[in-house]
Design a protein around this motif. Structure first.
Motif, PDB file in Angstrom:
ATOM      1  N   SER A  59       0.834  -1.207   0.000  1.00 52.43           N
ATOM      2  CA  SER A  59       0.000   0.000   0.000  1.00 52.43           C
ATOM      3  C   SER A  59       0.865   1.251   0.000  1.00 52.43           C
ATOM      4  O   SER A  59       0.579   2.229  -0.701  1.00 52.43           O
ATOM      5  CB  SER A  59      -0.920  -0.013   1.219  1.00 52.43           C
ATOM      6  N   GLY A  60       1.951   1.219   0.789  1.00 53.81           N
ATOM      7  CA  GLY A  60       2.859   2.369   0.812  1.00 53.81           C
ATOM      8  C   GLY A  60       3.532   2.599  -0.522  1.00 53.81           C
ATOM      9  O   GLY A  60       3.717   3.743  -0.963  1.00 53.81           O
ATOM     10  N   VAL A  61       3.911   1.485  -1.176  1.00 58.28           N
ATOM     11  CA  VAL A  61       4.527   1.611  -2.509  1.00 58.28           C
ATOM     12  C   VAL A  61       3.539   2.216  -3.496  1.00 58.28           C
ATOM     13  O   VAL A  61       3.907   3.058  -4.333  1.00 58.28           O
ATOM     14  CB  VAL A  61       5.016   0.230  -2.993  1.00 58.28           C
ATOM     15  N   SER A  62       2.269   1.838  -3.406  1.00 61.90           N
ATOM     16  CA  SER A  62       1.248   2.393  -4.299  1.00 61.90           C
ATOM     17  C   SER A  62       1.099   3.895  -4.066  1.00 61.90           C
ATOM     18  O   SER A  62       1.028   4.680  -5.017  1.00 61.90           O
ATOM     19  CB  SER A  62      -0.092   1.687  -4.067  1.00 61.90           C
ATOM     20  N   MET A  63       1.038   4.283  -2.773  1.00 56.49           N
ATOM     21  CA  MET A  63       0.935   5.712  -2.461  1.00 56.49           C
ATOM     22  C   MET A  63       2.152   6.478  -2.957  1.00 56.49           C
ATOM     23  O   MET A  63       2.034   7.571  -3.507  1.00 56.49           O
ATOM     24  CB  MET A  63       0.768   5.911  -0.948  1.00 56.49           C
ATOM     25  N   LEU A  64       3.340   5.891  -2.764  1.00 57.33           N
ATOM     26  CA  LEU A  64       4.563   6.543  -3.230  1.00 57.33           C
ATOM     27  C   LEU A  64       4.572   6.671  -4.748  1.00 57.33           C
ATOM     28  O   LEU A  64       4.994   7.699  -5.297  1.00 57.33           O
ATOM     29  CB  LEU A  64       5.780   5.743  -2.756  1.00 57.33           C
ATOM     30  N   THR A 108       0.429  10.974 -17.382  1.00 58.66           N
ATOM     31  CA  THR A 108      -0.822  10.533 -16.753  1.00 58.66           C
ATOM     32  C   THR A 108      -0.903   9.015 -16.727  1.00 58.66           C
ATOM     33  O   THR A 108      -1.437   8.424 -15.778  1.00 58.66           O
ATOM     34  CB  THR A 108      -2.029  11.119 -17.500  1.00 58.66           C
ATOM     35  N   LEU A 109      -0.355   8.357 -17.749  1.00 61.94           N
ATOM     36  CA  LEU A 109      -0.322   6.890 -17.753  1.00 61.94           C
ATOM     37  C   LEU A 109       0.538   6.362 -16.611  1.00 61.94           C
ATOM     38  O   LEU A 109       0.244   5.311 -16.032  1.00 61.94           O
ATOM     39  CB  LEU A 109       0.212   6.381 -19.096  1.00 61.94           C
ATOM     40  N   ILE A 110       1.601   7.091 -16.284  1.00 61.58           N
ATOM     41  CA  ILE A 110       2.432   6.679 -15.147  1.00 61.58           C
ATOM     42  C   ILE A 110       1.625   6.761 -13.855  1.00 61.58           C
ATOM     43  O   ILE A 110       1.675   5.864 -13.007  1.00 61.58           O
ATOM     44  CB  ILE A 110       3.691   7.572 -15.067  1.00 61.58           C
ATOM     45  N   VAL A 111       0.857   7.846 -13.705  1.00 62.19           N
ATOM     46  CA  VAL A 111      -0.005   7.984 -12.536  1.00 62.19           C
ATOM     47  C   VAL A 111      -1.048   6.876 -12.518  1.00 62.19           C
ATOM     48  O   VAL A 111      -1.360   6.307 -11.459  1.00 62.19           O
ATOM     49  CB  VAL A 111      -0.684   9.375 -12.518  1.00 62.19           C
ATOM     50  N   ALA A 112      -1.574   6.534 -13.690  1.00 64.36           N
ATOM     51  CA  ALA A 112      -2.589   5.480 -13.770  1.00 64.36           C
ATOM     52  C   ALA A 112      -2.023   4.132 -13.341  1.00 64.36           C
ATOM     53  O   ALA A 112      -2.677   3.371 -12.616  1.00 64.36           O
ATOM     54  CB  ALA A 112      -3.132   5.387 -15.193  1.00 64.36           C
ATOM     55  N   VAL A 113      -0.796   3.819 -13.764  1.00 66.32           N
ATOM     56  CA  VAL A 113      -0.171   2.558 -13.357  1.00 66.32           C
ATOM     57  C   VAL A 113      -0.017   2.510 -11.840  1.00 66.32           C
ATOM     58  O   VAL A 113      -0.321   1.496 -11.194  1.00 66.32           O
ATOM     59  CB  VAL A 113       1.198   2.391 -14.048  1.00 66.32           C
ATOM     60  N   ALA A 114       0.440   3.630 -11.257  1.00 66.71           N
ATOM     61  CA  ALA A 114       0.598   3.669  -9.805  1.00 66.71           C
ATOM     62  C   ALA A 114      -0.749   3.559  -9.101  1.00 66.71           C
ATOM     63  O   ALA A 114      -0.878   2.864  -8.080  1.00 66.71           O
ATOM     64  CB  ALA A 114       1.306   4.957  -9.400  1.00 66.71           C
ATOM     65  N   ALA A 115      -1.764   4.222  -9.656  1.00 70.40           N
ATOM     66  CA  ALA A 115      -3.085   4.180  -9.026  1.00 70.40           C
ATOM     67  C   ALA A 115      -3.663   2.770  -9.067  1.00 70.40           C
ATOM     68  O   ALA A 115      -4.244   2.295  -8.078  1.00 70.40           O
ATOM     69  CB  ALA A 115      -4.026   5.164  -9.722  1.00 70.40           C
ATOM     70  N   PHE A 116      -3.482   2.068 -10.155  1.00 64.32           N
ATOM     71  CA  PHE A 116      -4.060   0.733 -10.267  1.00 64.32           C
ATOM     72  C   PHE A 116      -3.227  -0.331  -9.543  1.00 64.32           C
ATOM     73  O   PHE A 116      -3.640  -1.487  -9.473  1.00 64.32           O
ATOM     74  CB  PHE A 116      -4.272   0.368 -11.729  1.00 64.32           C
ATOM     75  N   ASN A 117      -2.078   0.082  -8.997  1.00 59.94           N
ATOM     76  CA  ASN A 117      -1.398  -0.801  -8.058  1.00 59.94           C
ATOM     77  C   ASN A 117      -2.235  -0.986  -6.802  1.00 59.94           C
ATOM     78  O   ASN A 117      -2.055  -1.968  -6.062  1.00 59.94           O
ATOM     79  CB  ASN A 117      -0.029  -0.243  -7.675  1.00 59.94           C
ATOM     80  N   LEU A 118      -3.140  -0.022  -6.569  1.00 63.80           N
ATOM     81  CA  LEU A 118      -4.041  -0.164  -5.427  1.00 63.80           C
ATOM     82  C   LEU A 118      -4.943  -1.384  -5.575  1.00 63.80           C
ATOM     83  O   LEU A 118      -5.418  -1.932  -4.578  1.00 63.80           O
ATOM     84  CB  LEU A 118      -4.906   1.095  -5.286  1.00 63.80           C
ATOM     85  N   VAL A 119      -5.209  -1.811  -6.795  1.00 68.51           N
ATOM     86  CA  VAL A 119      -6.051  -2.986  -7.017  1.00 68.51           C
ATOM     87  C   VAL A 119      -5.438  -4.202  -6.349  1.00 68.51           C
ATOM     88  O   VAL A 119      -6.110  -4.940  -5.597  1.00 68.51           O
ATOM     89  CB  VAL A 119      -6.252  -3.233  -8.529  1.00 68.51           C
TER      90      VAL A 119
END
Length: 418
Positions: A30-35, A281-292
């Motif tokens: 979760s921390g990695v996703s937030m980072l 924005t795709l980089i942000v999307a990859v990080a955001a979907f790490n939350l999945v």
């Protein structure tokens, strides 16, 4: 504060990490996703701020020489009564100043050295209200443009290429010649270099010459100015104002704003900025979907908790809300942390970059290669707010599937082997 229990449990799951090895691993993911979200948002803000800075720097140097809007004839005809055209244009609330000009292409020669250039005939009394360069030269070089003496101001790059200094003479050849019994004879005229200017933009420093408007009319054999230049209150409204003036003057007058005069540069900058926004924005999307993956692991680990909550009367909607709160909390913290980091770097890039250059003993923008020797930055809220909102939306969307899976857990199945 008496928050709904869904919020309290979701926040507790977000902070979980000390209850065992598995919880610590989930907390790490979760921390990695937030980072990842924070770094993506920060990178997007920093890159767009630097691009805005470069765009503003080049645009300001460009507009220090050229006017915001030009009114011209389609066939290059002159306007002896240019004042009437200027007064009509000034009725628009955005138009603050107007001045006549004569512009044409010429061949500049000194000895065996020749190069093409644009000659602009200007009125030294009115030109300072049109461009910052003219305002800077108002009390010096512009005073030396006296009608009838055929003086010329040239850019520093043109002076270097032709190896001329102030006081030297250069020859200008007009594109149209004089008709004689022997045929068309080229029209030449010697001009005295009365000043050398530096606009900070290579295109204008190497290919622009300024002369008095009366000398230009005599040299090009025109009866009056070939155009009227306008200065606006807001340079960003040039395209809209140009379209409105086109409707006012009709098809007989050609209206060109600075974005169309420099259309290649303007369109390229807009395309680059748009593509860079999409890529980052795709980089942000990859990080955001790490939350999945984080939430899926949490749902799998917390199935017994979910079953107990369901037997106590929690609805599937409440269960879904718990995990949406957990994912959304991670997305919000990552987004606001990244926004704060991005703004901190963007507003202090003029201090950070020189420090890195000294540390690495290098120069990112050598003054001998680039006109701009410092890293500019111009953070704009019109970029920052959409970046933050996009990150929050992507983080929210990433929570939907795992939260829905959590709401589908059946208590009997989850507690069968407990």
């Amino acid at each position: 504060m008496d928050l709904p229990y869904e919020w309290q449990i979701g926040w507790r799951y977000t902070r979980a990490g000390r209850g065992g090895r598995r919880n610590r691993f989930i907390s790490f993911i979760s921390g990695v996703s937030m980072l990842g979200i924070a770094l993506g948002v920060a990178a997007l803000i920093i890159v767009l701020s630097v691009m805005n800075g470069f765009q503003k720097e080049v645009r300001d140097r460009m507009l220090s020489v050229v006017s915001h809007i030009e009114l011209m004839g389609w066939q290059g005809e002159s306007f002896p009564d240019w004042q009437q055209l200027a007064e009509q244009a000034k009725r628009h609330p955005q138009v603050k100043a107007a001045a006549p000009f004569v512009a044409n292409q010429v061949l500049v020669a000194r000895g065996e050295d020749m190069r093409g250039a644009i000659v602009r005939g200007i009125d030294p009394a009115l030109e300072p209200a049109m461009t910052p360069l003219a305002a800077e030269l108002k009390d010096t070089a512009l005073k030396r443009l006296v009608p009838g003496e055929f003086g010329v101001l040239i850019g520093v790059e043109m002076a270097r290429a032709l190896q001329v200094r102030e006081g030297d003479r250069i020859t200008l050849a007009a594109p149209t010649g004089d008709v004689t019994p022997a045929g068309v004879s080229p029209r030449f005229k010697q001009f005295k270099v009365v000043g050398i200017f530096s606009a900070g933009h290579y295109e204008y420093d190497s290919a622009l010459a300024l002369i008095h408007i009366q000398d230009a009319q005599r040299f090009f054999r025109v009866e009056g100015p070939t155009g009227v230049q306008l200065r606006l209150a807001d340079v960003h409204q040039a395209r809209e104002v140009g379209d409105q003036l086109s409707l006012t003057f009709g098809p007989s007058i050609r209206v060109r704003d600075w974005t169309r005069t420099n259309a290649t540069w303007y369109d390229a900058v807009q395309l680059e900025k748009r593509m860079m926004r999409i890529i980052l924005t795709l980089i942000v999307a990859v990080a955001a979907f790490n939350l999945v993956s984080t939430l899926v692991m949490t749902v799998t680990d917390k199935q017994s908790d979910i079953a107990i909550l369901r037997t106590l009367g929690a609805s599937p909607r409440s269960i879904m809300g718990i995990f949406m709160v957990q994912g959304a909390a991670a997305g919000v913290m990552g987004t606001f942390g990244g926004t704060a980091l991005g703004l901190l770097v963007a507003f202090n890039i003029d201090t950070i970059v020189p420090a890195i250059e000294r540390l690495l003993n290098t120069s990112f923008l050598p003054s001998s290669v680039y006109v701009i020797s410092r890293m500019p930055s111009d953070p704009q809220w019109s970029d920052i707010v959409p970046i933050a909102l996009t990150s929050l939306v992507l983080a929210f969307l990433a929570t939907l599937y795992p939260s829905w899976r959590a709401s589908r857990v059946q208590p009997a199945e989850a507690l069968r082997y407990e």
